[in-house]
Write a protein that holds these residues in place. Structure first.
Motif, PDB file in Angstrom:
ATOM      1  N   ALA A  65       0.833  -1.208   0.000  1.00 19.68           N
ATOM      2  CA  ALA A  65       0.000   0.000   0.000  1.00 19.68           C
ATOM      3  C   ALA A  65       0.863   1.251   0.000  1.00 19.68           C
ATOM      4  O   ALA A  65       0.559   2.235  -0.697  1.00 19.68           O
ATOM      5  N   LEU A  66       1.962   1.232   0.766  1.00 22.06           N
ATOM      6  CA  LEU A  66       2.864   2.388   0.788  1.00 22.06           C
ATOM      7  C   LEU A  66       3.440   2.651  -0.606  1.00 22.06           C
ATOM      8  O   LEU A  66       3.542   3.802  -1.048  1.00 22.06           O
ATOM      9  N   GLY A  67       3.825   1.587  -1.298  1.00 26.69           N
ATOM     10  CA  GLY A  67       4.364   1.732  -2.646  1.00 26.69           C
ATOM     11  C   GLY A  67       3.354   2.301  -3.619  1.00 26.69           C
ATOM     12  O   GLY A  67       3.687   3.134  -4.469  1.00 26.69           O
ATOM     13  N   TYR A  68       2.090   1.882  -3.477  1.00 28.11           N
ATOM     14  CA  TYR A  68       1.059   2.341  -4.398  1.00 28.11           C
ATOM     15  C   TYR A  68       0.539   3.727  -4.044  1.00 28.11           C
ATOM     16  O   TYR A  68      -0.200   4.325  -4.825  1.00 28.11           O
ATOM     17  N   ILE A  69       0.917   4.238  -2.865  1.00 27.24           N
ATOM     18  CA  ILE A  69       0.616   5.632  -2.549  1.00 27.24           C
ATOM     19  C   ILE A  69       1.563   6.556  -3.306  1.00 27.24           C
ATOM     20  O   ILE A  69       1.144   7.544  -3.913  1.00 27.24           O
ATOM     21  N   ALA A  70       2.848   6.231  -3.291  1.00 26.84           N
ATOM     22  CA  ALA A  70       3.863   7.106  -3.883  1.00 26.84           C
ATOM     23  C   ALA A  70       4.052   6.884  -5.376  1.00 26.84           C
ATOM     24  O   ALA A  70       4.295   7.840  -6.133  1.00 26.84           O
ATOM     25  N   GLY A  71       3.956   5.633  -5.845  1.00 32.44           N
ATOM     26  CA  GLY A  71       4.308   5.297  -7.218  1.00 32.44           C
ATOM     27  C   GLY A  71       3.510   6.004  -8.303  1.00 32.44           C
ATOM     28  O   GLY A  71       4.093   6.640  -9.200  1.00 32.44           O
ATOM     29  N   PRO A  72       2.162   5.933  -8.291  1.00 31.50           N
ATOM     30  CA  PRO A  72       1.390   6.531  -9.389  1.00 31.50           C
ATOM     31  C   PRO A  72       1.603   8.024  -9.589  1.00 31.50           C
ATOM     32  O   PRO A  72       1.786   8.467 -10.730  1.00 31.50           O
ATOM     33  N   PRO A  73       1.608   8.872  -8.533  1.00 23.82           N
ATOM     34  CA  PRO A  73       1.850  10.306  -8.795  1.00 23.82           C
ATOM     35  C   PRO A  73       3.228  10.590  -9.375  1.00 23.82           C
ATOM     36  O   PRO A  73       3.365  11.431 -10.274  1.00 23.82           O
ATOM     37  N   ILE A  74       4.252   9.902  -8.859  1.00 26.43           N
ATOM     38  CA  ILE A  74       5.600  10.089  -9.401  1.00 26.43           C
ATOM     39  C   ILE A  74       5.624   9.694 -10.871  1.00 26.43           C
ATOM     40  O   ILE A  74       6.187  10.394 -11.721  1.00 26.43           O
ATOM     41  N   SER A  75       5.009   8.565 -11.174  1.00 26.29           N
ATOM     42  CA  SER A  75       4.981   8.069 -12.543  1.00 26.29           C
ATOM     43  C   SER A  75       4.271   9.049 -13.478  1.00 26.29           C
ATOM     44  O   SER A  75       4.746   9.346 -14.581  1.00 26.29           O
ATOM     45  N   ALA A  76       3.114   9.564 -13.039  1.00 21.02           N
ATOM     46  CA  ALA A  76       2.346  10.489 -13.887  1.00 21.02           C
ATOM     47  C   ALA A  76       3.130  11.771 -14.149  1.00 21.02           C
ATOM     48  O   ALA A  76       3.111  12.303 -15.264  1.00 21.02           O
ATOM     49  N   LEU A  77       3.824  12.259 -13.126  1.00 20.43           N
ATOM     50  CA  LEU A  77       4.623  13.474 -13.293  1.00 20.43           C
ATOM     51  C   LEU A  77       5.750  13.257 -14.295  1.00 20.43           C
ATOM     52  O   LEU A  77       5.967  14.071 -15.199  1.00 20.43           O
TER      53      LEU A  77
END
Length: 394
Positions: A350-362
Motif C-alpha cells: 500500500a505504501l508503494g502504491y501511494i507514492a508510485g502513481p503520482p511520481i509516474s504520472a509526473l
C-alpha cells in the motif's frame, strides 16, 4: 475447509484489484481523464486502504474476524458497482471534467475504506485457527491467493474487455458476491477475540521499538512496490501513446504483460524459493538485480518481445524479493514483535502504491519512458544498500 474459504475470499479480491490496475489507464483515456488524475485515484485509494487495514484489524479483534470479513466482501461488491457506474457515466458523457473526477475519486476511496477489512480479517482468522509454530505456514496458505489472483486477474480482464471496457469490472462483482455467500455459509462463527492472551497483543511500546534492520527492510519492500506501481500506472498509457493502440487493445496488452509478470512471480516462488537452498539475503540481492535489469529493458525496449522478456524478469524478481524480505524481517525480531513486524511488511504494498502513481504520472508528462528509468535507478539504489548492509545472519 477454513483455509479454502479464506483463500477464496482473498483470491476474488486479488482478481478485482488486478482487473482495476489492468483497465484503469484505458478507462481514464476513454473518459477523458489525464494521467495525473488517474494517478491520484490510484494513490488516494492506496492511502485509504493502508489506513483502513490498520483500523479494521482492531475492529476484527473486537467484533470477530468472520463478521469483519463479510463486511469487507460486501463493501467490495457494492463499492465496485458504484465505481464502475461512475465510469459508465463518464464514458457516455453524462459526467465529465472535474465532476467525473471527483465522483470517481470519492467512489474509489469509499470502496477502499470498506474493502480494506478483508485482508486483516482473513489473516487474523487464519492465525487464530493455527498453532503458534504453524502460523507462518497458515499465513502463507491464505496469502498465496494474492499471487494466484494476480496471475489470473489480468487474463480475466483481457478476455472480457473485448465485450466492453467495463465488463471486467462488473464481472468482478459476481465473484465477490459469491465469496460473500461462501464465507457466510461455510466459515464457522467465532467469538470476539478480545480475550486473546497478552502475549498475542502488540505492546504499547512495540510501535516505536523497531530494529534498524526491520526499518531498512520495510524501505526496501516499499521501494519495490513503488517501482511496480509506477510501471502499472504507465504501461496502459504507454501502449496507447507509443504503439498507437486503442483503449481496448491497450487493456488487453496490459493484461498479457501483467499475466506474464504474475506467472513468473508465482513460478519463482514455487520453483526457486521452495526448492533451491539460497540464503534469503542472497535472494534479495539477486531479486533486486533482476528488477533493475527488467526496468532498464522497459526503458530501452523498442518492441513488445523485449518488453515481455522484461516482464518475465520483473515477475521473477518480485516473486523472490517480497518473501525473502518478509522471512528476514520475521526471523530477526523478538518473538513477541513478530506480529508487529509482519504487519509492517504487509503494509508496504500500500505504501508503494501511494507514492508510485503520482511520481509516474509526473515523469510521464515529460517523457513516456522516464517512469521506467526512475524505477530502475530506485532499485539500483536499494540493491547497493542491500549488497552493503545485508549479511547472512548466524
Amino acid at each position: 475447509m477454513i483455509f479454502s474459504v479464506l483463500f477464496l475470499a482473498l483470491f476474488t479480491t486479488a482478481i478485482g484489484q488486478s482487473v482495476v490496475i489492468t483497465t484503469l489507464p484505458s478507462l481514464g483515456r476513454e473518459a477523458g481523464l489525464s494521467e495525473i488524475q488517474v494517478a491520484i485515484i490510484m494513490s488516494s485509494s492506496a492511502v485509504m486502504f493502508a489506513i483502513g487495514t490498520n483500523l479494521w484489524s482492531r475492529v476484527a479483534r473486537r467484533k470477530g474476524y468472520r463478521r469483519t470479513l463479510m463486511i469487507g466482501l460486501s463493501g467490495y461488491s457494492i463499492g465496485t458497482l458504484l465505481f464502475a457506474s461512475m465510469w459508465y457515466l463518464g464514458i457516455h458523457s453524462i459526467l465529465s471534467g472535474v465532476g467525473l473526477f471527483l465522483a470517481l475519486l470519492i467512489s474509489r476511496t469509499l470502496q477502499s475504506s470498506i474493502m480494506s477489512a478483508t485482508p486483516p480479517s482473513a489473516i487474523g482468522y487464519a492465525i487464530t485457527n493455527s498453532a503458534h509454530t504453524d502460523r507462518v505456514k497458515a499465513i502463507s496458505k491464505v496469502t498465496s491467493a494474492n499471487n494466484l489472483g494476480q496471475v489470473l486477474g489480468p487474463t480475466f480482464a483481457g478476455a472480457l474487455v473485448g465485450f466492453g471496457i467495463l465488463t471486467p469490472l462488473y464481472s468482478v462483482i459476481v465473484l465477490t458476491v459469491l465469496a460473500f455467500f461462501v464465507v457466510k455459509r461455510y466459515l464457522p462463527k467465532q467469538i470476539s477475540t478480545v480475550e486473546q492472551t497478552t502475549a498475542e497483543q502488540p505492546s504499547e511500546h512495540s510501535y516505536v521499538t523497531v530494529k534498524p534492520i526491520t526499518a531498512m527492510l520495510v524501505v526496501f519492500s516499499a521501494c519495490v512496490f513503488c517501482s511496480m506501481a509506477m510501471l502499472q500506472q504507465t504501461l496502459g498509457f504507454f501502449f496507447m501513446d507509443e504503439y498507437g493502440e486503442s483503449t481496448i487493445a491497450a487493456a488487453q496488452s496490459v493484461g498479457i504483460a501483467m499475466m506474464i509478470s504474475a506467472a513468473s512471480s508465482f513460478a519463482a516462488q514455487i520453483g526457486i524459493i521452495q526448492r533451491v537452498r539460497i540464503r534469503p539475503e542472497k535472494l534479495i540481492q539477486l531479486a533486486l538485480l533482476l528488477l533493475a535489469v527488467a526496468y532498464l529493458l522497459c526503458f530501452l525496449h523498442q518492441n513488445t518481445i523485449v518488453l515481455y522478456v522484461a516482464m518475465v524478469l520483473l515477475g521473477s524478481g518480485l516473486g523472490m524479493a517480497y518473501p525473502s524480505i518478509a522471512a528476514i524481517a520475521s526471523s530477526r525480531c523478538d518473538p513477541d514483535k513478530q506480529a508487529k513486524v509482519t504487519g509492517l511488511i504487509t503494509s508496504t504494498p500500500a505504501l508503494g502504491y501511494i507514492a508510485g502513481p503520482p511520481i509516474s504520472a509526473l515523469l510521464y508528462s515529460y517523457d513516456h519512458r522516464y517512469p521506467f528509468l526512475f524505477a530502475c535507478l530506485l532499485i539500483l539504489v536499494i540493491f547497493t544498500l542491500a549488497f552493503i548492509k545485508l549479511r547472512p545472519h548466524k
